[in-house]
Design a protein around this motif. Structure first.
Motif, PDB file in Angstrom:
ATOM      1  N   GLN A 198      -6.538  -1.353   2.254  1.00  0.00           N
ATOM      2  CA  GLN A 198      -5.999  -0.523   3.491  1.00  0.00           C
ATOM      3  C   GLN A 198      -7.227   0.425   3.960  1.00  0.00           C
ATOM      4  O   GLN A 198      -8.360   0.097   3.546  1.00  0.00           O
ATOM      5  CB  GLN A 198      -4.943   0.065   3.125  1.00  0.00           C
ATOM      6  CG  GLN A 198      -3.396  -0.884   2.683  1.00  0.00           C
ATOM      7  CD  GLN A 198      -2.441   0.050   2.453  1.00  0.00           C
ATOM      8  OE1 GLN A 198      -2.214   0.880   2.883  1.00  0.00           O
ATOM      9  NE2 GLN A 198      -1.476  -0.813   1.907  1.00  0.00           N
TER      10      GLN A 198
ATOM     11  N   LYS B 195       2.573   4.713  -8.183  1.00  0.00           N
ATOM     12  CA  LYS B 195       3.460   5.351  -7.115  1.00  0.00           C
ATOM     13  C   LYS B 195       3.410   6.734  -7.402  1.00  0.00           C
ATOM     14  O   LYS B 195       3.361   7.517  -6.416  1.00  0.00           O
ATOM     15  CB  LYS B 195       4.635   4.752  -7.318  1.00  0.00           C
ATOM     16  CG  LYS B 195       5.727   5.105  -6.215  1.00  0.00           C
ATOM     17  CD  LYS B 195       7.131   4.517  -6.230  1.00  0.00           C
ATOM     18  CE  LYS B 195       7.809   4.839  -5.031  1.00  0.00           C
ATOM     19  NZ  LYS B 195       9.224   4.231  -5.328  1.00  0.00           N
TER      20      LYS B 195
ATOM     21  N   HIS C  30       0.319   8.184  -5.764  1.00  0.00           N
ATOM     22  CA  HIS C  30       0.180   8.156  -4.254  1.00  0.00           C
ATOM     23  C   HIS C  30       1.030   9.188  -3.702  1.00  0.00           C
ATOM     24  O   HIS C  30       0.893   9.880  -2.707  1.00  0.00           O
ATOM     25  CB  HIS C  30       0.829   6.906  -3.830  1.00  0.00           C
ATOM     26  CG  HIS C  30       1.190   6.886  -2.387  1.00  0.00           C
ATOM     27  ND1 HIS C  30       0.283   6.519  -1.215  1.00  0.00           N
ATOM     28  CD2 HIS C  30       2.608   6.961  -1.801  1.00  0.00           C
ATOM     29  CE1 HIS C  30       0.883   6.669  -0.085  1.00  0.00           C
ATOM     30  NE2 HIS C  30       2.237   6.741  -0.569  1.00  0.00           N
ATOM     31  N   GLU C  31       2.262   9.557  -4.585  1.00  0.00           N
ATOM     32  CA  GLU C  31       3.063  10.681  -3.992  1.00  0.00           C
ATOM     33  C   GLU C  31       2.362  12.117  -4.241  1.00  0.00           C
ATOM     34  O   GLU C  31       2.871  13.020  -3.521  1.00  0.00           O
ATOM     35  CB  GLU C  31       4.531  10.653  -4.716  1.00  0.00           C
ATOM     36  CG  GLU C  31       5.421   9.461  -4.582  1.00  0.00           C
ATOM     37  CD  GLU C  31       6.523   9.238  -5.453  1.00  0.00           C
ATOM     38  OE1 GLU C  31       6.596  10.057  -6.476  1.00  0.00           O
ATOM     39  OE2 GLU C  31       7.287   8.267  -5.352  1.00  0.00           O
TER      40      GLU C  31
ATOM     41  N   GLN D 116       8.794  -6.938  -3.752  1.00  0.00           N
ATOM     42  CA  GLN D 116       8.766  -5.367  -3.766  1.00  0.00           C
ATOM     43  C   GLN D 116       7.760  -4.916  -2.729  1.00  0.00           C
ATOM     44  O   GLN D 116       6.750  -5.516  -2.476  1.00  0.00           O
ATOM     45  CB  GLN D 116       8.304  -4.664  -4.976  1.00  0.00           C
ATOM     46  CG  GLN D 116       9.392  -5.017  -5.980  1.00  0.00           C
ATOM     47  CD  GLN D 116       8.992  -4.284  -7.440  1.00  0.00           C
ATOM     48  OE1 GLN D 116       8.462  -3.058  -7.307  1.00  0.00           O
ATOM     49  NE2 GLN D 116       9.597  -4.829  -8.541  1.00  0.00           N
ATOM     50  N   GLN D 117       8.188  -3.707  -1.962  1.00  0.00           N
ATOM     51  CA  GLN D 117       7.304  -2.992  -1.166  1.00  0.00           C
ATOM     52  C   GLN D 117       6.304  -2.468  -1.790  1.00  0.00           C
ATOM     53  O   GLN D 117       6.537  -1.976  -2.765  1.00  0.00           O
ATOM     54  CB  GLN D 117       8.013  -2.060  -0.157  1.00  0.00           C
ATOM     55  CG  GLN D 117       9.075  -2.683   0.887  1.00  0.00           C
ATOM     56  CD  GLN D 117       8.151  -3.450   1.971  1.00  0.00           C
ATOM     57  OE1 GLN D 117       7.124  -3.305   2.397  1.00  0.00           O
ATOM     58  NE2 GLN D 117       8.818  -4.598   2.275  1.00  0.00           N
ATOM     59  N   LEU D 118       4.986  -2.486  -1.363  1.00  0.00           N
ATOM     60  CA  LEU D 118       3.829  -1.744  -2.114  1.00  0.00           C
ATOM     61  C   LEU D 118       3.185  -0.880  -1.141  1.00  0.00           C
ATOM     62  O   LEU D 118       1.844  -0.784  -1.209  1.00  0.00           O
ATOM     63  CB  LEU D 118       2.889  -3.057  -2.590  1.00  0.00           C
ATOM     64  CG  LEU D 118       3.504  -3.945  -3.695  1.00  0.00           C
ATOM     65  CD1 LEU D 118       2.795  -4.970  -4.160  1.00  0.00           C
ATOM     66  CD2 LEU D 118       3.862  -2.974  -5.037  1.00  0.00           C
ATOM     67  N   ASP D 119       3.928   0.091  -0.569  1.00  0.00           N
ATOM     68  CA  ASP D 119       3.220   0.978   0.384  1.00  0.00           C
ATOM     69  C   ASP D 119       2.358   1.935  -0.141  1.00  0.00           C
ATOM     70  O   ASP D 119       1.613   2.735   0.333  1.00  0.00           O
ATOM     71  CB  ASP D 119       4.405   1.574   1.349  1.00  0.00           C
ATOM     72  CG  ASP D 119       4.924   0.556   2.138  1.00  0.00           C
ATOM     73  OD1 ASP D 119       4.493  -0.440   2.574  1.00  0.00           O
ATOM     74  OD2 ASP D 119       6.177   0.894   2.567  1.00  0.00           O
ATOM     75  N   HIS D 120       2.704   2.026  -1.560  1.00  0.00           N
ATOM     76  CA  HIS D 120       1.762   3.149  -2.308  1.00  0.00           C
ATOM     77  C   HIS D 120       0.207   2.503  -2.730  1.00  0.00           C
ATOM     78  O   HIS D 120      -0.318   3.322  -3.494  1.00  0.00           O
ATOM     79  CB  HIS D 120       2.672   3.794  -3.576  1.00  0.00           C
ATOM     80  CG  HIS D 120       2.975   2.740  -4.488  1.00  0.00           C
ATOM     81  ND1 HIS D 120       3.857   1.669  -4.307  1.00  0.00           N
ATOM     82  CD2 HIS D 120       2.484   2.332  -5.707  1.00  0.00           C
ATOM     83  CE1 HIS D 120       3.991   0.735  -5.168  1.00  0.00           C
ATOM     84  NE2 HIS D 120       3.158   1.065  -6.274  1.00  0.00           N
TER      85      HIS D 120
ATOM     86  N   HIS E 260      -3.094   1.430  -2.065  1.00  0.00           N
ATOM     87  CA  HIS E 260      -4.237   1.257  -0.814  1.00  0.00           C
ATOM     88  C   HIS E 260      -5.163   0.303  -1.063  1.00  0.00           C
ATOM     89  O   HIS E 260      -5.771  -0.242   0.068  1.00  0.00           O
ATOM     90  CB  HIS E 260      -4.917   2.750  -0.806  1.00  0.00           C
ATOM     91  CG  HIS E 260      -4.042   4.004  -0.631  1.00  0.00           C
ATOM     92  ND1 HIS E 260      -3.998   4.933  -1.411  1.00  0.00           N
ATOM     93  CD2 HIS E 260      -3.221   4.006   0.160  1.00  0.00           C
ATOM     94  CE1 HIS E 260      -3.103   5.936  -1.355  1.00  0.00           C
ATOM     95  NE2 HIS E 260      -2.549   5.224  -0.057  1.00  0.00           N
TER      96      HIS E 260
ATOM     97  N   GLN F  55      -6.196  -3.445  -3.425  1.00  0.00           N
ATOM     98  CA  GLN F  55      -5.952  -4.291  -4.350  1.00  0.00           C
ATOM     99  C   GLN F  55      -7.161  -5.119  -4.646  1.00  0.00           C
ATOM    100  O   GLN F  55      -7.749  -5.723  -3.794  1.00  0.00           O
ATOM    101  CB  GLN F  55      -4.671  -5.176  -4.000  1.00  0.00           C
ATOM    102  CG  GLN F  55      -3.401  -4.595  -3.415  1.00  0.00           C
ATOM    103  CD  GLN F  55      -2.345  -5.579  -2.997  1.00  0.00           C
ATOM    104  OE1 GLN F  55      -2.199  -6.817  -3.719  1.00  0.00           O
ATOM    105  NE2 GLN F  55      -1.407  -5.230  -2.366  1.00  0.00           N
TER     106      GLN F  55
END
Length: 228
Positions: free
Chosen positions: A4, A178, A181-182, A202-206, A208, A210
């Motif tokens: 990302q 996670k 990231h938080e 699962q969502q992997l928005d955390h 950036h 891979q």
């Protein structure tokens, strides 16, 4: 390899150890997993197959099998950790490419592991990269609280003076990234077949970045222009 938007250039790198700094094909976990089963079998006087069910149950409930044994059976952790890490490290071979990449990678480097300092030291020695790391934050330093509990991420940040906005964490377990990231860190997921199976759907928005191979990812990172 999936990437990302690139965050600002990190000045601290937090590396997980197992299946991150060395490739999953080394499969050290198969050895430690077997020894965990043996230890629990003898401790509780149960068949090995039953011990494995107990081990996995504690891992799911408490985050590590050790934490489950400490809570449920009040064991002393040192003997357990010494036993399960009494393994053959020969599958981990020296990695001149990783050594070179870490030498070129700007910033401080810290190992952040649910294992022990001694286990990490033996892996780093085998890889030939010990000299790149200023510290090892292990399960003992964490008071036996494992990733991904937020309290130990905050401890790492405070203990080593880490600015999360200028830090990058790399781990083979997506859930362990996670909390990073938080807190505002960049994250790199080192994918393995097992870790990918865990996050199916699962969502992997955390996440950036891979990759299936740390060395290849570092090659790409080091080959790009520095962030402004």
């Amino acid at each position: 390899m999936v990437t990302q938007a690139r965050p600002r250039q990190p000045d601290v790198w937090l590396f997980d150890l197992d299946n991150t700094l060395y490739h999953t094909r080394c499969d050290l976990f198969a050895q430690t997993d077997r020894r965990m089963g043996d230890y629990i079998s003898r401790l509780l006087d149960v068949h090995y197959d039953d011990a494995k069910l107990i081990q996995k149950g504690y891992w799911r409930k408490y985050g590590t099998s050790l934490r489950g044994l400490m809570i449920e059976h009040k064991i002393e952790p040192t003997a357990f950790l010494d036993y399960v890490h009494d393994i053959d490290y020969a599958p981990v071979e020296a990695s001149p490419r990783l050594d070179a990449q870490l030498g070129r990678l700007p910033g401080r480097k810290i190992v952040f592991t649910n294992g022990t300092v001694r286990h990490a030291e033996r892996v780093l020695e085998r890889l030939g990269v010990t000299h790149h790391f200023e510290a090892i934050y292990d399960i003992v330093a964490a008071a036996y609280v494992p990733k991904p509990e937020m309290v130990i991420y905050r401890d790492v940040v405070g203990r080593y003076g880490v600015d999360p906005a200028r830090a990058m964490m790399l781990d083979d377990i997506a859930a362990n990234l996670k909390p990073a990231h938080e807190l505002g860190m960049g994250t790199v997921w080192i994918r393995t077949p097992e870790s990918q199976a865990r996050v199916a759907g699962q969502q992997l928005d955390h996440i950036h970045h891979q990759t299936d191979d740390l060395v290849e990812w570092l090659d790409e990172w080091l080959g790009r222009p520095a962030a402004v």
